[in-house]
Write a protein that holds these residues in place. Sequence first.
Motif, short mmCIF file in Angstrom:
data_model
loop_
_atom_site.label_atom_id
_atom_site.label_comp_id
_atom_site.label_asym_id
_atom_site.label_seq_id
_atom_site.Cartn_x
_atom_site.Cartn_y
_atom_site.Cartn_z
N UNK A 125 0.80 -0.98 -0.46
CA UNK A 125 0.05 0.40 0.05
C UNK A 125 0.70 0.77 0.06
N UNK A 126 0.58 2.01 -1.56
CA UNK A 126 1.42 2.89 -1.58
C UNK A 126 0.88 5.01 -0.18
N UNK A 127 1.19 5.20 0.62
CA UNK A 127 0.45 6.95 0.70
C UNK A 127 1.35 7.35 -0.01
N UNK A 128 0.63 8.09 -0.17
CA UNK A 128 0.60 9.57 -1.44
C UNK A 128 0.06 10.86 -0.78
N UNK A 182 -0.72 -4.39 -5.37
CA UNK A 182 -0.55 -3.02 -4.61
C UNK A 182 -1.44 -1.76 -5.18
N UNK A 183 -1.36 -1.03 -3.90
CA UNK A 183 -2.52 0.01 -4.53
C UNK A 183 -1.58 1.71 -3.94
N UNK A 184 -2.68 2.65 -4.19
CA UNK A 184 -2.05 3.50 -3.55
C UNK A 184 -3.45 4.30 -3.07
N UNK A 185 -3.06 5.11 -2.03
CA UNK A 185 -3.59 6.15 -1.09
C UNK A 185 -3.67 6.99 -0.80
N UNK A 235 -8.96 7.44 8.67
CA UNK A 235 -10.00 7.00 8.30
C UNK A 235 -9.16 5.40 7.45
N UNK A 236 -7.94 5.40 6.68
CA UNK A 236 -7.50 4.83 6.21
C UNK A 236 -6.82 3.34 7.64
N UNK A 270 -11.40 -1.94 10.03
CA UNK A 270 -12.25 -2.24 10.24
C UNK A 270 -12.95 -1.91 9.44
N UNK A 271 -13.24 -1.93 8.31
CA UNK A 271 -15.00 -2.04 7.45
C UNK A 271 -14.42 -3.43 6.46
N UNK A 272 -13.20 -3.35 6.94
CA UNK A 272 -13.08 -5.09 5.35
C UNK A 272 -11.96 -4.77 4.63
N UNK A 273 -10.63 -3.47 4.64
CA UNK A 273 -10.55 -3.60 3.64
C UNK A 273 -8.72 -4.09 4.13
N UNK A 274 -7.85 -4.15 3.49
CA UNK A 274 -6.45 -5.24 4.22
C UNK A 274 -6.23 -4.13 5.06
N UNK A 275 -5.39 -4.48 5.94
CA UNK A 275 -4.24 -3.39 6.85
C UNK A 275 -3.09 -3.44 6.89
N UNK A 276 -2.19 -2.77 6.70
CA UNK A 276 -0.99 -3.12 7.21
C UNK A 276 -0.23 -3.40 8.32
#
Length: 194
Positions: free
Chosen positions: A38-41, A72-75, A103-104, A110-116
């Motif tokens: 997960x890339x935070x930008x 992989x994803x971007x936030x 939020x992220x 908590x709402x189900x998105x994969x956590x780091x």
Amino acid sequence: RQASVSCNLAVFLGSGGHTSEILSLLSAIDFARYSRRIYFISEGDTLSMHKAIDLECVKAADANKGTHSTPYSFIVIPRARHVHQPLLTTPFTAMVSLAASIWHITIAPILGRPAAEVLLLNGPGTCFVLCIAAYINRILGLRSPKLIYVESFARVRRLSLSGRLLRPLVDRFVVQWPDLLKDGKRGEYRGWLV
């Protein structure tokens, strides 16, 4: 953790030289071990996103001849402080950035998105807000990523402001120059990593 066990890795790309350093560090790791990245930008930092995509493509081609890639994803999060922003307005933008980070880091998992499971940081102030969001999880007894801060290669004699603020909060504090640990406080000298 055993080398055979994979985990989710989050990385903050801090723009400019910070992005180059952290991507150089990432280029040396086994992406199969860090099966989701997960890339935070920061908002508006499309260059960092493109550089990370380039790295992902190179790693995918090296590992699997381009046929398969681990996800992989971007936030995108608001900047905690813009370049040349007056200090008087910084608390407002930092709070907006903190709300997005909470939020992220807290609510979305908590709402189900994969956590780091690991959050790798270096550089500018927005990484501080991400660390605070992770720390709030710890205070609330929620799942929180391990926090690893790598001080910039450019910091030879004195820690950055982010480094000084995050040193007591992160799980591992890594520097690339031995003089940065002469004060006897916690940290690890690992030599040049980038």
